[in-house]
Design a protein around this motif. Structure first.
Motif, PDB file in Angstrom:
ATOM      1  N   ALA A  92     131.682  -2.675  53.172  1.00 55.69           N
ATOM      2  CA  ALA A  92     131.868  -2.934  51.475  1.00 55.69           C
ATOM      3  C   ALA A  92     130.057  -1.884  50.786  1.00 55.69           C
ATOM      4  O   ALA A  92     130.672  -1.383  50.450  1.00 55.69           O
ATOM      5  N   PHE A  93     129.327  -2.575  51.553  1.00 52.94           N
ATOM      6  CA  PHE A  93     127.814  -1.258  50.584  1.00 52.94           C
ATOM      7  C   PHE A  93     128.812  -0.065  51.157  1.00 52.94           C
ATOM      8  O   PHE A  93     127.403   0.633  50.470  1.00 52.94           O
ATOM      9  N   ALA A  94     128.740   0.352  52.441  1.00 52.58           N
ATOM     10  CA  ALA A  94     128.810   1.649  53.145  1.00 52.58           C
ATOM     11  C   ALA A  94     129.596   2.355  52.150  1.00 52.58           C
ATOM     12  O   ALA A  94     129.394   3.629  52.013  1.00 52.58           O
ATOM     13  N   ARG A  95     130.922   1.573  51.992  1.00 56.23           N
ATOM     14  CA  ARG A  95     131.776   2.112  51.169  1.00 56.23           C
ATOM     15  C   ARG A  95     131.442   2.840  49.726  1.00 56.23           C
ATOM     16  O   ARG A  95     131.391   3.746  49.233  1.00 56.23           O
ATOM     17  N   ALA A  96     130.423   2.138  49.162  1.00 59.70           N
ATOM     18  CA  ALA A  96     129.829   2.230  47.739  1.00 59.70           C
ATOM     19  C   ALA A  96     128.571   3.476  48.199  1.00 59.70           C
ATOM     20  O   ALA A  96     128.752   3.115  47.406  1.00 59.70           O
ATOM     21  N   GLY A  97     128.222   4.061  48.913  1.00 59.99           N
ATOM     22  CA  GLY A  97     127.635   4.751  48.737  1.00 59.99           C
ATOM     23  C   GLY A  97     125.721   4.241  49.427  1.00 59.99           C
ATOM     24  O   GLY A  97     125.490   4.741  49.042  1.00 59.99           O
ATOM     25  N   TRP A  98     126.274   3.027  49.519  1.00 62.27           N
ATOM     26  CA  TRP A  98     124.725   2.701  49.996  1.00 62.27           C
ATOM     27  C   TRP A  98     124.202   2.627  51.265  1.00 62.27           C
ATOM     28  O   TRP A  98     122.835   2.103  51.312  1.00 62.27           O
ATOM     29  N   PHE A  99     124.552   3.725  51.788  1.00 63.05           N
ATOM     30  CA  PHE A  99     124.046   3.253  53.206  1.00 63.05           C
ATOM     31  C   PHE A  99     123.532   4.864  53.487  1.00 63.05           C
ATOM     32  O   PHE A  99     123.074   5.914  54.039  1.00 63.05           O
TER      33      PHE A  99
END
Lengths: 194, 262
Positions: A92-99
């Motif tokens: 979920a964090f990756a989809r929100a661009g957090w990575f």
């Protein structure tokens, strides 16, 4: 469950066993150099980032199943849901661009670790009587000696150990994403947002 | 190549030749007993009068007892120390400075140790007497996704290769002068030179594996045939049904006892 019933792509399917093996072997390397971290969820976080929350959750869940059936740590299966949440949150964090930026990946790891601590504490309390049977039980004893309840002490232990471990794991995955060839990454469904 | 990590010990008698589902249902029934029995005597009796004889019948008593103890020992130690001192209670057995060791805490520690012994023992009995690929095959025939079965079986097969690759990288970097001992900072730094080579080399081979699977029609829908044939019997179906009834009864009685106002 819609995502799982449609099935995983063959590439995701072959990456999950490799990711679980990475969890196991990196976890064992961390033990070999005696670092006080678990580092046993890098593969789970990686699959979450590359293939989405469902695949990440499945990787985490099956990772703990493997720890049990391989005979290394029989109680692991009781914490399979926690590992699944870690993989799902990474996705979920990756989809929100957090990575995309390193500091946000660290933040994602800290938050994931806090959630992991909150979710695993009731399991430790109600399934295992409030102990984990490992070195971290010293922290549980300390927390209870200053008056915390059993559940509170298990949360304190988790909040002490988990966020740092997950932050470092997420940072490692961030670095890995920068270093992997673009051609490899492009074949995964969720890699574009990472 | 070293074999896949497994606890399975083949024997011609006992639980080993039974259908994997029978053993799984047996384990789940004993697990529901472990969580629903509230008297430590019954809990320990479950271990001594059900699990131990079954292990003896399967000719794995020695390994069963050894693995049970090894899995329980760290929990037992922490439980007896931590709960003895910090569980709320009145009956002080002895005192250590400001802390009092209480009988209620010791009782709680024993009950949970018993539950863990039964839970870990039931799981170990399943793992010691069942081949994981056979269990996955049985579950797939009952509707488990073939993809999940593939992941579990493949992971167990590739882990030994990964472990030897991890050891090879560890040795190679040390031979190049990497210090893996000393201060915490130095040991943490060593991971920078150990983990990336392992990750890159292992991830790069997934592509080839995906292509190989696709070429063999793994993604095709429809039923698949299996090499191993699992045998089942009417007697085992009856045992499974009885186990399910017993498990539901134990959980039901426990829920009724918890819900009853005192």
């Amino acid at each position: 469950m819609g995502r799982l019933q449609r099935g995983l792509s063959t590439l995701t399917l072959v990456t999950i066993p490799v990711a679980i093996a990475i969890n196991v072997v990196v976890g064992q390397l961390a033990l070999a150099v005696k670092v006080p971290l678990y580092l046993d969820s890098i593969g789970t976080i990686l699959v979450g980032v590359l293939a989405g929350p469902w695949a990440g959750a499945l990787t985490g869940f099956l990772s703990n199943v493997i720890w049990t059936v391989a005979g290394w740590y029989t109680p692991a299966i009781a914490f399979a849901a926690v590992a699944a949440i870690i993989g799902a949150m990474a996705g979920a964090f990756a989809r929100a661009g957090w990575f995309r930026e390193w500091w946000r990946a660290v933040l994602a790891g800290l938050l994931t670790g806090l959630v992991a601590a909150v979710v695993s504490a009731p399991i430790a309390t109600f399934v295992f009587g409030g102990v984990m049977g490992s070195g971290t039980d010293a922290i549980v004893a300390l927390a209870r000696s200053i008056g915390l309840t059993s559940l509170g002490a298990n949360m304190a232990q988790g909040a002490f150990s988990d966020p740092l471990d997950k932050a470092i794991s997420c940072l490692a995955v961030w670095g890995l994403l920068r270093a992997l060839p673009k051609s490899f990454m492009a074949r995964f469904p969720s890699a574009a947002s990472a | 190549m070293s074999p896949a990590p497994s606890l399975y010990l083949p024997q011609p008698t006992g639980l080993q030749p039974l259908h994997p589902l029978t053993k799984l249902v047996l384990t789940l029934t004993v697990l529901s007993g472990a969580i629903s029995l509230a008297d430590p005597r019954y809990v320990f009796a479950t271990y001594g009068l059900i699990l131990v004889p079954l292990a003896g019948w399967s000719r794995i008593l020695g390994p069963f007892l050894r693995y049970s103890f090894r899995a329980l020992a760290p929990f037992l130690l922490s439980l007896v120390i931590i709960q003895g001192f910090f569980y709320p209670g009145e009956l002080v057995i002895f005192s250590l400075g400001p802390f009092h060791y209480k009988a209620e805490g010791l009782g709680f520690a024993l009950l949970f140790s018993g539950r863990l012994l039964v839970g870990l023992g039931a799981s170990l009995l399943l793992l010691l007497t069942t081949r994981m690929d056979h269990l996955m095959q049985a579950l797939t025939q009952r509707g488990l996704s073939a993809q999940i079965a593939y992941i579990v079986v493949t992971t167990l097969q590739i882990i030994p290769r990964f472990q030897s690759r991890g050891e090879a990288i560890f040795d190679a970097q040390r031979a190049r002068g990497l210090k893996t001992e000393g201060s915490l900072l130095r040991r943490a730094r060593a991971l920078f030179f150990l983990v990336p080579p392992l990750l890159f080399s292992s991830l790069m081979e997934t592509d080839a594996r995906a292509v190989a699977l696709e070429a063999r029609g793994f993604g095709k829908p429809g039923p698949k045939t299996s090499w191993a044939v699992l045998t089942d019997s009417g007697g085992q179906r009856i045992v499974r049904a009885l186990c399910a009834v017993a498990a539901l009864a134990m959980i039901g009685i426990r829920l009724a006892a918890v819900a009853r106002p005192r």
